[in-house]
Design a protein around this motif. Structure first.
Motif, short mmCIF file in Angstrom:
data_model
loop_
_atom_site.label_atom_id
_atom_site.label_comp_id
_atom_site.label_asym_id
_atom_site.label_seq_id
_atom_site.Cartn_x
_atom_site.Cartn_y
_atom_site.Cartn_z
N CYS A 222 47.88 3.27 5.23
CA CYS A 222 47.43 2.24 6.04
C CYS A 222 46.40 2.77 6.92
O CYS A 222 46.13 3.98 7.30
CB CYS A 222 48.83 1.87 6.76
SG CYS A 222 48.53 0.84 8.22
N VAL A 223 45.67 1.60 7.19
CA VAL A 223 44.30 1.88 7.81
C VAL A 223 44.25 1.19 9.21
O VAL A 223 44.63 -0.08 9.24
CB VAL A 223 42.92 1.74 7.06
CG1 VAL A 223 41.74 1.94 7.98
CG2 VAL A 223 43.12 2.50 5.93
N VAL A 224 44.01 2.02 10.20
CA VAL A 224 43.53 1.26 11.55
C VAL A 224 42.35 1.44 11.85
O VAL A 224 42.14 2.70 12.18
CB VAL A 224 44.77 1.59 12.68
CG1 VAL A 224 44.36 1.13 13.97
CG2 VAL A 224 46.33 1.59 12.24
N THR A 225 41.39 0.46 12.05
CA THR A 225 40.17 0.63 12.17
C THR A 225 39.32 -0.18 13.43
O THR A 225 39.88 -1.29 13.35
CB THR A 225 39.16 0.52 11.01
OG1 THR A 225 37.90 0.85 11.24
CG2 THR A 225 39.51 -0.98 10.33
N ASP A 226 38.44 0.28 13.83
CA ASP A 226 37.57 -0.65 14.95
C ASP A 226 36.65 -1.29 13.98
O ASP A 226 36.38 -0.91 13.02
CB ASP A 226 37.01 0.53 15.95
CG ASP A 226 36.30 -0.33 17.05
OD1 ASP A 226 36.69 -1.80 17.05
OD2 ASP A 226 35.32 -0.01 17.67
N VAL A 227 35.95 -2.21 14.75
CA VAL A 227 34.90 -3.19 13.81
C VAL A 227 33.46 -2.07 13.83
O VAL A 227 33.06 -1.81 13.00
CB VAL A 227 34.87 -4.42 14.45
CG1 VAL A 227 33.62 -4.98 13.74
CG2 VAL A 227 36.18 -5.13 13.94
N MET A 228 33.11 -2.15 15.08
CA MET A 228 31.65 -1.52 15.23
C MET A 228 31.82 -0.08 15.40
O MET A 228 32.51 0.40 16.48
CB MET A 228 31.13 -2.43 16.63
CG MET A 228 30.87 -3.56 16.27
SD MET A 228 30.09 -4.02 14.74
CE MET A 228 28.44 -3.40 15.12
N MET A 229 30.94 0.56 14.52
CA MET A 229 30.97 2.29 14.69
C MET A 229 29.68 2.36 14.36
O MET A 229 28.78 1.78 14.07
CB MET A 229 31.97 2.93 13.71
CG MET A 229 33.48 2.76 14.16
SD MET A 229 34.49 3.75 13.04
CE MET A 229 34.76 2.42 12.00
N PRO A 230 29.01 3.76 14.62
CA PRO A 230 27.86 4.17 14.98
C PRO A 230 26.83 3.92 13.80
O PRO A 230 25.98 3.63 13.46
CB PRO A 230 27.85 5.59 15.47
CG PRO A 230 28.96 5.92 15.96
CD PRO A 230 30.21 4.83 15.48
N ASP A 231 27.92 4.10 12.52
CA ASP A 231 27.07 3.95 11.11
C ASP A 231 27.38 2.76 10.39
O ASP A 231 27.10 2.74 9.17
CB ASP A 231 27.35 5.13 10.12
CG ASP A 231 28.92 5.55 10.07
OD1 ASP A 231 29.66 4.83 10.74
OD2 ASP A 231 29.35 6.01 9.18
N VAL B 35 44.93 -2.95 6.01
CA VAL B 35 43.71 -2.51 6.98
C VAL B 35 44.19 -3.30 8.37
O VAL B 35 43.93 -4.53 8.23
CB VAL B 35 42.53 -2.68 6.36
CG1 VAL B 35 41.39 -2.43 7.48
CG2 VAL B 35 42.36 -2.05 5.17
N ILE B 36 44.38 -2.69 9.37
CA ILE B 36 44.59 -3.29 10.56
C ILE B 36 43.39 -3.19 11.48
O ILE B 36 42.85 -2.02 11.79
CB ILE B 36 45.80 -2.79 11.52
CG1 ILE B 36 47.02 -2.99 10.78
CG2 ILE B 36 45.95 -3.44 12.83
CD1 ILE B 36 48.47 -2.12 11.37
N VAL B 37 42.76 -4.31 11.86
CA VAL B 37 41.44 -4.20 12.43
C VAL B 37 41.66 -4.42 13.93
O VAL B 37 42.17 -5.44 14.70
CB VAL B 37 40.46 -5.54 11.86
CG1 VAL B 37 39.18 -5.73 12.56
CG2 VAL B 37 40.14 -5.08 10.45
#
Length: 484
Positions: free
Chosen positions: A49-58, A77-79
Protein backbone atom coordinates in the motif's frame (compact mmCIF):
# COMPACT_ATOMS: atom_id res chain seq x y z
CA UNK A 1 -2.37 -4.65 10.36
CA UNK A 2 -0.11 -6.77 8.12
CA UNK A 3 1.91 -5.73 5.09
CA UNK A 4 4.39 -3.11 3.97
CA UNK A 5 3.34 0.51 3.59
CA UNK A 6 5.33 3.03 1.58
CA UNK A 7 4.98 6.56 3.01
CA UNK A 8 6.02 9.38 0.64
CA UNK A 9 5.98 12.97 1.91
CA UNK A 10 8.57 15.74 1.80
CA UNK A 11 7.59 16.79 5.33
CA UNK A 12 9.86 14.85 7.73
CA UNK A 13 7.43 15.34 10.62
CA UNK A 14 4.52 13.81 8.70
CA UNK A 15 6.70 10.88 7.62
CA UNK A 16 7.71 10.28 11.23
CA UNK A 17 4.17 10.49 12.60
CA UNK A 18 2.76 8.13 9.98
CA UNK A 19 5.67 5.70 10.21
CA UNK A 20 5.42 5.44 13.99
CA UNK A 21 1.63 5.05 13.97
CA UNK A 22 1.69 2.39 11.22
CA UNK A 23 4.53 0.51 12.93
CA UNK A 24 2.60 0.48 16.23
CA UNK A 25 -0.37 -0.90 14.30
CA UNK A 26 1.77 -3.80 13.09
CA UNK A 27 2.73 -2.74 9.56
CA UNK A 28 6.20 -2.56 8.07
CA UNK A 29 7.03 0.92 6.77
CA UNK A 30 9.40 2.39 4.21
CA UNK A 31 9.40 6.18 3.93
CA UNK A 32 10.79 8.67 1.42
CA UNK A 33 10.56 12.37 0.61
CA UNK A 34 10.86 12.09 -3.19
CA UNK A 35 8.76 10.90 -6.12
CA UNK A 36 11.79 9.27 -7.77
CA UNK A 37 12.45 6.96 -4.82
CA UNK A 38 8.75 6.16 -4.54
CA UNK A 39 8.67 5.13 -8.20
CA UNK A 40 11.87 3.04 -7.90
CA UNK A 41 10.47 1.10 -4.96
CA UNK A 42 7.23 0.47 -6.81
CA UNK A 43 9.14 -0.78 -9.88
CA UNK A 44 11.07 -3.14 -7.61
CA UNK A 45 7.81 -4.57 -6.27
CA UNK A 46 8.05 -3.00 -2.83
CA UNK A 47 4.99 -2.21 -0.73
CA UNK A 48 1.45 -3.49 -0.36
CA UNK A 49 0.00 0.00 0.00
CA UNK A 50 1.21 3.55 -0.70
CA UNK A 51 0.41 6.71 1.27
CA UNK A 52 1.71 9.72 -0.63
CA UNK A 53 1.57 13.48 -0.66
CA UNK A 54 0.83 15.14 -4.02
CA UNK A 55 3.49 17.84 -4.26
CA UNK A 56 7.10 16.86 -3.57
CA UNK A 57 10.40 18.55 -4.47
CA UNK A 58 11.02 16.47 -7.59
CA UNK A 59 7.50 16.16 -8.94
CA UNK A 60 3.78 15.61 -8.60
CA UNK A 61 2.79 12.16 -7.34
CA UNK A 62 -0.47 12.30 -9.29
CA UNK A 63 1.51 12.56 -12.54
CA UNK A 64 3.02 9.12 -12.00
CA UNK A 65 -0.15 7.49 -10.67
CA UNK A 66 -1.31 6.31 -14.14
CA UNK A 67 2.07 4.63 -14.59
CA UNK A 68 1.72 3.01 -11.17
CA UNK A 69 -1.70 1.67 -12.14
CA UNK A 70 -0.29 0.20 -15.35
CA UNK A 71 2.72 -1.31 -13.59
CA UNK A 72 0.88 -2.59 -10.51
CA UNK A 73 -2.89 -2.27 -10.99
CA UNK A 74 -3.70 -3.89 -7.63
CA UNK A 75 -1.52 -1.56 -5.55
CA UNK A 76 -3.77 0.81 -3.55
CA UNK A 77 -2.47 4.39 -3.46
CA UNK A 78 -3.85 6.74 -0.80
CA UNK A 79 -3.30 10.37 -1.80
CA UNK A 80 -2.90 13.22 0.69
CA UNK A 81 -2.88 16.91 -0.22
CA UNK A 82 -2.92 20.33 1.39
CA UNK A 83 -4.35 21.68 -1.90
CA UNK A 84 -7.70 20.38 -0.78
CA UNK A 85 -10.12 21.74 -3.37
CA UNK A 86 -12.72 19.74 -5.25
CA UNK A 87 -10.39 19.77 -8.27
CA UNK A 88 -7.72 17.89 -6.30
CA UNK A 89 -10.23 15.24 -5.26
CA UNK A 90 -11.50 14.91 -8.84
CA UNK A 91 -8.00 14.71 -10.26
CA UNK A 92 -6.95 12.09 -7.71
CA UNK A 93 -9.94 9.91 -8.61
CA UNK A 94 -9.42 10.39 -12.35
CA UNK A 95 -5.91 8.99 -12.22
CA UNK A 96 -6.86 6.00 -10.06
CA UNK A 97 -6.23 6.90 -6.42
CA UNK A 98 -7.61 4.36 -3.94
CA UNK A 99 -8.56 7.12 -1.51
CA UNK A 100 -8.12 10.87 -1.14
CA UNK A 101 -7.35 12.37 2.30
CA UNK A 102 -7.15 16.18 2.73
CA UNK A 103 -4.53 17.78 4.97
CA UNK A 104 -4.49 18.37 7.85
CA UNK A 105 -5.59 14.74 8.18
CA UNK A 106 -7.12 12.70 10.96
CA UNK A 107 -4.50 10.07 11.84
CA UNK A 108 -7.16 7.53 12.81
CA UNK A 109 -8.82 7.97 9.42
CA UNK A 110 -5.54 7.37 7.57
CA UNK A 111 -4.85 4.24 9.62
CA UNK A 112 -8.36 3.01 8.93
CA UNK A 113 -7.96 3.50 5.18
CA UNK A 114 -4.58 1.75 5.16
CA UNK A 115 -6.01 -1.13 7.15
CA UNK A 116 -8.85 -1.55 4.66
CA UNK A 117 -6.44 -1.41 1.75
CA UNK A 118 -4.15 -4.06 3.26
CA UNK A 119 -6.78 -6.50 4.48
CA UNK A 120 -9.56 -6.43 1.92
CA UNK A 121 -9.35 -7.03 -1.79
CA UNK A 122 -10.94 -3.99 -3.48
CA UNK A 123 -12.16 -3.16 -6.89
CA UNK A 124 -10.04 -0.22 -7.98
CA UNK A 125 -11.19 2.69 -10.09
CA UNK A 126 -9.86 2.63 -13.63
CA UNK A 127 -7.94 5.79 -14.55
CA UNK A 128 -9.42 8.12 -17.16
CA UNK A 129 -7.55 8.79 -20.40
CA UNK A 130 -4.73 11.20 -19.54
CA UNK A 131 -5.56 13.52 -22.42
CA UNK A 132 -9.23 13.76 -21.40
CA UNK A 133 -8.26 14.43 -17.78
CA UNK A 134 -5.77 17.10 -18.82
CA UNK A 135 -8.36 18.75 -21.07
CA UNK A 136 -10.94 18.76 -18.28
CA UNK A 137 -8.44 20.28 -15.85
CA UNK A 138 -7.37 22.95 -18.36
CA UNK A 139 -10.98 23.82 -19.16
CA UNK A 140 -11.91 24.34 -15.52
CA UNK A 141 -8.61 25.49 -14.02
CA UNK A 142 -9.78 29.11 -13.98
CA UNK A 143 -13.21 28.44 -12.56
CA UNK A 144 -13.70 25.86 -9.83
CA UNK A 145 -17.22 24.38 -9.68
CA UNK A 146 -17.20 24.58 -5.88
CA UNK A 147 -15.26 26.62 -3.35
CA UNK A 148 -14.29 25.57 0.16
CA UNK A 149 -11.64 23.70 2.13
CA UNK A 150 -13.61 23.01 5.32
CA UNK A 151 -13.98 19.43 6.60
CA UNK A 152 -17.68 19.54 5.74
CA UNK A 153 -16.92 20.34 2.09
CA UNK A 154 -14.09 17.80 1.95
CA UNK A 155 -16.62 15.06 2.61
CA UNK A 156 -18.79 16.40 -0.22
CA UNK A 157 -15.79 16.43 -2.57
CA UNK A 158 -14.91 12.88 -1.69
CA UNK A 159 -18.41 11.61 -2.48
CA UNK A 160 -18.53 13.65 -5.69
CA UNK A 161 -15.18 12.30 -6.86
CA UNK A 162 -16.48 8.75 -6.56
CA UNK A 163 -19.70 9.63 -8.38
CA UNK A 164 -17.90 11.09 -11.39
CA UNK A 165 -17.24 7.67 -12.89
CA UNK A 166 -20.69 6.20 -12.27
CA UNK A 167 -24.11 6.68 -13.79
CA UNK A 168 -25.97 6.19 -10.52
CA UNK A 169 -28.88 8.38 -9.54
CA UNK A 170 -28.05 11.07 -6.97
CA UNK A 171 -30.18 12.92 -4.44
CA UNK A 172 -28.71 16.26 -3.33
CA UNK A 173 -30.19 17.58 -0.10
CA UNK A 174 -29.52 20.91 1.54
CA UNK A 175 -30.99 24.23 2.51
CA UNK A 176 -31.80 26.81 -0.15
CA UNK A 177 -28.70 28.63 -1.34
CA UNK A 178 -26.18 25.89 -0.49
CA UNK A 179 -25.28 25.19 -4.14
CA UNK A 180 -27.28 22.09 -5.07
CA UNK A 181 -27.36 22.93 -8.79
CA UNK A 182 -23.61 23.67 -8.76
CA UNK A 183 -23.00 20.14 -7.46
CA UNK A 184 -25.32 18.67 -10.09
CA UNK A 185 -23.55 20.56 -12.88
CA UNK A 186 -20.14 19.48 -11.58
CA UNK A 187 -21.24 15.83 -11.56
CA UNK A 188 -22.32 16.26 -15.17
CA UNK A 189 -19.37 18.31 -16.41
CA UNK A 190 -16.78 15.92 -14.98
CA UNK A 191 -18.75 12.71 -15.45
CA UNK A 192 -19.25 10.15 -18.19
CA UNK A 193 -22.12 12.11 -19.75
CA UNK A 194 -20.36 15.44 -20.13
CA UNK A 195 -20.75 15.16 -23.91
CA UNK A 196 -24.54 15.38 -23.54
CA UNK A 197 -26.82 18.17 -22.37
CA UNK A 198 -27.36 19.22 -18.78
CA UNK A 199 -31.09 19.96 -18.52
CA UNK A 200 -32.59 21.40 -15.34
CA UNK A 201 -36.22 21.66 -14.31
CA UNK A 202 -37.50 23.26 -11.09
CA UNK A 203 -40.65 21.49 -9.92
CA UNK A 204 -41.62 24.34 -7.60
CA UNK A 205 -41.81 26.87 -10.45
CA UNK A 206 -44.13 24.88 -12.75
CA UNK A 207 -47.93 24.65 -12.38
CA UNK A 208 -48.77 21.10 -11.24
CA UNK A 209 -50.89 20.38 -14.33
CA UNK A 210 -47.96 21.25 -16.61
CA UNK A 211 -45.23 19.14 -14.99
CA UNK A 212 -45.85 15.99 -17.07
CA UNK A 213 -45.78 18.00 -20.30
CA UNK A 214 -42.55 19.70 -19.24
CA UNK A 215 -40.95 16.35 -18.41
CA UNK A 216 -42.22 14.17 -21.25
CA UNK A 217 -43.21 16.63 -23.98
CA UNK A 218 -46.44 16.87 -25.94
CA UNK A 219 -47.59 15.01 -29.05
CA UNK A 220 -49.65 18.08 -30.00
CA UNK A 221 -46.41 19.75 -31.15
CA UNK A 222 -44.45 17.41 -33.43
CA UNK A 223 -40.68 17.44 -33.73
CA UNK A 224 -38.11 18.99 -31.37
CA UNK A 225 -40.43 21.84 -30.35
CA UNK A 226 -42.67 19.36 -28.57
CA UNK A 227 -39.84 17.57 -26.77
CA UNK A 228 -39.86 17.42 -22.99
CA UNK A 229 -36.91 17.53 -20.62
CA UNK A 230 -36.31 13.77 -20.84
CA UNK A 231 -35.81 13.99 -24.60
CA UNK A 232 -33.69 17.12 -24.35
CA UNK A 233 -31.43 15.42 -21.80
CA UNK A 234 -30.95 12.28 -23.88
CA UNK A 235 -27.38 11.10 -23.45
CA UNK A 236 -26.82 13.72 -20.76
CA UNK A 237 -28.13 14.61 -17.31
CA UNK A 238 -31.62 15.58 -16.15
CA UNK A 239 -31.61 17.65 -12.96
CA UNK A 240 -34.91 17.53 -11.07
CA UNK A 241 -34.71 20.48 -8.69
CA UNK A 242 -37.10 20.70 -5.72
CA UNK A 243 -38.41 17.24 -6.51
CA UNK A 244 -40.38 17.27 -3.26
CA UNK A 245 -42.85 19.69 -4.89
CA UNK A 246 -43.97 17.17 -7.54
CA UNK A 247 -47.66 16.26 -7.37
CA UNK A 248 -48.41 12.60 -6.71
CA UNK A 249 -49.74 11.81 -10.19
CA UNK A 250 -46.54 13.15 -11.78
CA UNK A 251 -44.52 11.16 -9.24
CA UNK A 252 -46.29 7.99 -10.38
CA UNK A 253 -45.46 8.55 -14.02
CA UNK A 254 -41.85 9.49 -13.24
CA UNK A 255 -41.47 6.26 -11.23
CA UNK A 256 -42.80 4.24 -14.16
CA UNK A 257 -40.31 5.86 -16.53
CA UNK A 258 -37.40 5.23 -14.14
CA UNK A 259 -38.44 1.58 -13.83
CA UNK A 260 -39.08 0.87 -17.53
CA UNK A 261 -36.69 3.31 -19.17
CA UNK A 262 -39.47 4.16 -21.64
CA UNK A 263 -42.06 6.93 -22.00
CA UNK A 264 -44.44 8.58 -24.42
CA UNK A 265 -45.17 12.22 -24.96
CA UNK A 266 -48.38 13.49 -23.37
CA UNK A 267 -51.19 12.54 -25.75
CA UNK A 268 -48.85 10.47 -27.92
CA UNK A 269 -48.38 6.79 -28.74
CA UNK A 270 -44.78 6.55 -29.86
CA UNK A 271 -42.57 4.90 -27.25
CA UNK A 272 -39.34 6.79 -26.55
CA UNK A 273 -36.24 5.72 -24.61
CA UNK A 274 -35.31 7.61 -21.45
CA UNK A 275 -31.52 7.92 -21.71
CA UNK A 276 -30.54 10.46 -19.06
CA UNK A 277 -28.77 10.31 -15.75
CA UNK A 278 -31.15 11.52 -13.05
CA UNK A 279 -29.91 13.90 -10.36
CA UNK A 280 -32.57 15.18 -7.97
CA UNK A 281 -32.41 17.88 -5.32
CA UNK A 282 -34.56 19.14 -2.50
CA UNK A 283 -34.45 21.44 0.51
CA UNK A 284 -37.26 19.44 2.13
CA UNK A 285 -37.16 16.32 4.30
CA UNK A 286 -38.36 13.72 1.79
CA UNK A 287 -38.58 11.00 4.42
CA UNK A 288 -41.03 13.17 6.34
CA UNK A 289 -43.04 13.74 3.15
CA UNK A 290 -43.08 9.96 2.60
CA UNK A 291 -44.43 9.45 6.13
CA UNK A 292 -47.08 12.10 5.47
CA UNK A 293 -48.14 10.40 2.23
CA UNK A 294 -47.03 13.36 0.11
CA UNK A 295 -44.14 11.60 -1.63
CA UNK A 296 -44.03 8.06 -2.96
CA UNK A 297 -41.74 5.81 -0.96
CA UNK A 298 -40.79 3.70 -4.00
CA UNK A 299 -39.86 6.85 -5.96
CA UNK A 300 -37.82 8.08 -3.00
CA UNK A 301 -35.68 4.94 -3.08
CA UNK A 302 -35.36 5.15 -6.88
CA UNK A 303 -34.01 8.69 -6.66
CA UNK A 304 -32.03 8.37 -3.42
CA UNK A 305 -29.51 5.78 -4.62
CA UNK A 306 -26.57 7.95 -3.54
CA UNK A 307 -27.41 10.81 -1.14
CA UNK A 308 -25.26 13.95 -1.04
CA UNK A 309 -25.98 16.41 1.78
CA UNK A 310 -24.64 19.94 1.39
CA UNK A 311 -23.72 21.75 4.60
CA UNK A 312 -25.24 25.16 5.34
CA UNK A 313 -22.81 28.07 5.36
CA UNK A 314 -23.04 28.35 9.15
CA UNK A 315 -21.38 24.91 9.34
CA UNK A 316 -18.47 25.96 7.11
CA UNK A 317 -17.65 29.48 8.27
CA UNK A 318 -13.95 28.96 7.56
CA UNK A 319 -14.83 28.86 3.84
CA UNK A 320 -16.20 32.41 3.87
CA UNK A 321 -12.88 34.16 3.04
CA UNK A 322 -12.32 31.94 -0.02
CA UNK A 323 -15.93 32.35 -1.10
CA UNK A 324 -15.95 36.13 -0.65
CA UNK A 325 -12.75 36.58 -2.65
CA UNK A 326 -14.03 34.22 -5.34
CA UNK A 327 -17.24 36.23 -5.78
CA UNK A 328 -15.27 39.46 -6.01
CA UNK A 329 -13.07 37.94 -8.72
CA UNK A 330 -16.18 36.80 -10.55
CA UNK A 331 -17.61 40.30 -10.40
CA UNK A 332 -14.36 41.71 -11.76
CA UNK A 333 -14.41 39.19 -14.63
CA UNK A 334 -17.91 40.40 -15.48
CA UNK A 335 -16.69 43.98 -15.86
CA UNK A 336 -17.19 45.39 -12.36
CA UNK A 337 -14.35 47.33 -10.64
CA UNK A 338 -11.60 45.33 -9.01
CA UNK A 339 -11.97 44.97 -5.24
CA UNK A 340 -10.04 43.42 -2.38
CA UNK A 341 -11.48 42.80 1.07
CA UNK A 342 -9.78 43.45 4.41
CA UNK A 343 -9.20 40.78 7.07
CA UNK A 344 -11.39 42.74 9.49
CA UNK A 345 -14.23 42.73 6.97
CA UNK A 346 -13.87 38.99 6.45
CA UNK A 347 -14.04 38.46 10.20
CA UNK A 348 -17.36 40.31 10.30
CA UNK A 349 -18.68 38.10 7.52
CA UNK A 350 -17.63 35.02 9.49
CA UNK A 351 -19.74 36.14 12.46
CA UNK A 352 -22.96 36.34 10.44
CA UNK A 353 -25.53 33.54 10.44
CA UNK A 354 -26.30 33.55 6.66
CA UNK A 355 -29.83 32.11 6.54
CA UNK A 356 -29.62 32.41 2.75
CA UNK A 357 -26.35 30.47 2.75
CA UNK A 358 -23.79 30.85 -0.06
CA UNK A 359 -26.30 32.56 -2.34
CA UNK A 360 -26.85 35.29 0.23
CA UNK A 361 -23.11 35.81 0.61
CA UNK A 362 -22.70 35.97 -3.17
CA UNK A 363 -25.42 38.61 -3.47
CA UNK A 364 -23.81 40.69 -0.73
CA UNK A 365 -20.38 40.55 -2.39
CA UNK A 366 -21.86 41.58 -5.74
CA UNK A 367 -23.58 44.55 -4.12
CA UNK A 368 -20.31 45.56 -2.50
CA UNK A 369 -18.51 45.24 -5.84
CA UNK A 370 -21.02 47.67 -7.34
CA UNK A 371 -21.43 50.12 -4.47
CA UNK A 372 -18.03 50.32 -2.72
CA UNK A 373 -16.04 53.29 -4.11
CA UNK A 374 -12.69 52.14 -2.68
CA UNK A 375 -10.60 49.28 -4.00
CA UNK A 376 -10.34 47.71 -0.55
CA UNK A 377 -13.65 46.82 1.08
CA UNK A 378 -13.35 47.79 4.72
CA UNK A 379 -15.02 46.42 7.83
CA UNK A 380 -17.07 49.62 8.14
CA UNK A 381 -18.51 49.23 4.64
CA UNK A 382 -19.40 45.58 5.29
CA UNK A 383 -21.09 46.44 8.59
CA UNK A 384 -23.16 49.16 6.93
CA UNK A 385 -24.23 46.89 4.09
CA UNK A 386 -25.18 44.06 6.45
CA UNK A 387 -27.33 46.42 8.52
CA UNK A 388 -28.99 47.69 5.35
CA UNK A 389 -29.94 44.21 4.15
CA UNK A 390 -33.67 43.69 3.59
CA UNK A 391 -33.65 41.07 6.35
CA UNK A 392 -32.29 43.58 8.87
CA UNK A 393 -34.93 45.59 10.72
CA UNK A 394 -32.47 47.92 12.40
CA UNK A 395 -33.60 46.60 15.77
CA UNK A 396 -31.10 45.08 18.20
CA UNK A 397 -30.15 41.62 17.03
CA UNK A 398 -30.96 38.78 19.45
CA UNK A 399 -28.15 36.57 20.63
CA UNK A 400 -27.72 33.21 18.89
CA UNK A 401 -30.10 30.70 20.41
CA UNK A 402 -32.30 33.40 21.93
CA UNK A 403 -36.00 32.51 22.00
CA UNK A 404 -38.58 34.54 20.11
CA UNK A 405 -40.13 35.83 23.33
CA UNK A 406 -36.75 37.10 24.55
CA UNK A 407 -36.11 38.82 21.21
CA UNK A 408 -39.50 40.59 21.38
CA UNK A 409 -38.76 41.58 24.97
CA UNK A 410 -35.50 43.23 23.82
CA UNK A 411 -37.40 45.09 21.10
CA UNK A 412 -40.15 46.30 23.48
CA UNK A 413 -37.68 47.34 26.18
CA UNK A 414 -35.85 49.49 23.62
CA UNK A 415 -39.21 50.96 22.52
CA UNK A 416 -40.20 51.93 26.08
CA UNK A 417 -36.72 53.27 26.85
CA UNK A 418 -36.86 55.51 23.79
CA UNK A 419 -40.31 56.93 24.54
CA UNK A 420 -40.08 57.21 28.32
CA UNK A 421 -43.20 58.90 29.70
CA UNK A 422 -44.49 60.10 26.30
CA UNK A 423 -45.95 56.79 25.13
CA UNK A 424 -48.63 56.84 22.39
CA UNK A 425 -52.16 56.68 23.83
CA UNK A 426 -53.18 53.36 22.17
CA UNK A 427 -52.58 50.82 19.39
CA UNK A 428 -49.35 49.23 20.60
CA UNK A 429 -50.91 45.75 20.97
CA UNK A 430 -52.19 45.66 17.39
CA UNK A 431 -48.97 47.14 16.04
CA UNK A 432 -46.78 44.53 17.73
CA UNK A 433 -49.05 41.73 16.50
CA UNK A 434 -48.78 43.05 12.95
CA UNK A 435 -44.98 43.33 13.19
CA UNK A 436 -44.75 39.67 14.20
CA UNK A 437 -47.48 38.44 11.85
CA UNK A 438 -46.12 40.07 8.71
CA UNK A 439 -42.63 38.47 8.69
CA UNK A 440 -44.08 35.17 9.92
CA UNK A 441 -46.44 34.88 6.95
CA UNK A 442 -44.00 36.40 4.44
CA UNK A 443 -41.15 34.09 5.43
CA UNK A 444 -43.47 31.06 5.49
CA UNK A 445 -44.59 31.88 1.95
CA UNK A 446 -40.97 32.30 0.96
CA UNK A 447 -40.05 28.92 2.46
CA UNK A 448 -42.84 27.21 0.46
CA UNK A 449 -42.01 29.25 -2.68
CA UNK A 450 -45.40 30.94 -2.72
CA UNK A 451 -47.46 27.77 -2.35
CA UNK A 452 -50.41 28.99 -0.29
CA UNK A 453 -51.76 25.49 0.39
CA UNK A 454 -48.45 24.44 1.95
CA UNK A 455 -48.13 27.77 3.79
CA UNK A 456 -51.56 27.43 5.38
CA UNK A 457 -50.70 23.87 6.41
CA UNK A 458 -47.34 25.02 7.82
CA UNK A 459 -48.95 27.80 9.87
CA UNK A 460 -51.90 25.67 10.90
CA UNK A 461 -54.52 28.14 9.65
CA UNK A 462 -57.36 28.01 7.14
CA UNK A 463 -56.47 28.79 3.51
CA UNK A 464 -59.11 31.53 3.37
CA UNK A 465 -57.66 33.08 6.53
CA UNK A 466 -54.22 33.07 4.89
CA UNK A 467 -55.56 34.81 1.76
CA UNK A 468 -57.20 37.45 3.94
CA UNK A 469 -53.98 38.07 5.89
CA UNK A 470 -51.98 38.36 2.66
CA UNK A 471 -54.37 41.07 1.45
CA UNK A 472 -54.50 42.91 4.80
CA UNK A 473 -50.72 42.93 5.20
CA UNK A 474 -50.09 43.67 1.51
CA UNK A 475 -47.67 40.74 1.11
CA UNK A 476 -46.33 40.09 -2.38
CA UNK A 477 -46.60 36.42 -3.44
CA UNK A 478 -44.48 35.01 -6.26
CA UNK A 479 -44.96 31.35 -7.09
CA UNK A 480 -41.78 29.31 -7.42
CA UNK A 481 -39.32 31.92 -6.11
CA UNK A 482 -37.92 32.94 -2.79
CA UNK A 483 -39.52 36.24 -1.90
CA UNK A 484 -37.36 37.56 0.91
Amino acid sequence: MEGTVIVADDDRTIRTVLSQALTRAGARVRSTGTVSTLWRWIEEGEGDCVVTDVMMPDGDALDILPAIKRKRPDLPVIVMSAQNTVMTAIRATEVGAYEYVPKPFDLREVLSQVNKALNRQRRLYQPQEEEAAAAARAEDSQKLPLIGRSPAMQEVYRIMARLMITDLGVMIAGESGTGKELVARALHNFGQRKGGQFVAINMASIPPDMIETELFGTAATPGPDGAGKFEQAGGGTLFLDEVGDMPLDAQTRLLRVLQDGKFTRVGGRETLTADARIIAATHQDLRALVNEGKFREDLFYRLNIVPVRLPPLRDRLDDIPDLARHFLRQAEAEGLPRHLISKEALEILRKEQWPGNVRELENLMRRLAVLCPDEIISATVVEQEIKARPSSSGAPQPDQGQRLGQAIEVHLKRYFDLHGDSLPPSGLYERILKEVELPLIALSLSATRGNQVKTADLLGINRNTLRKKIQELDISVTRGKKMM
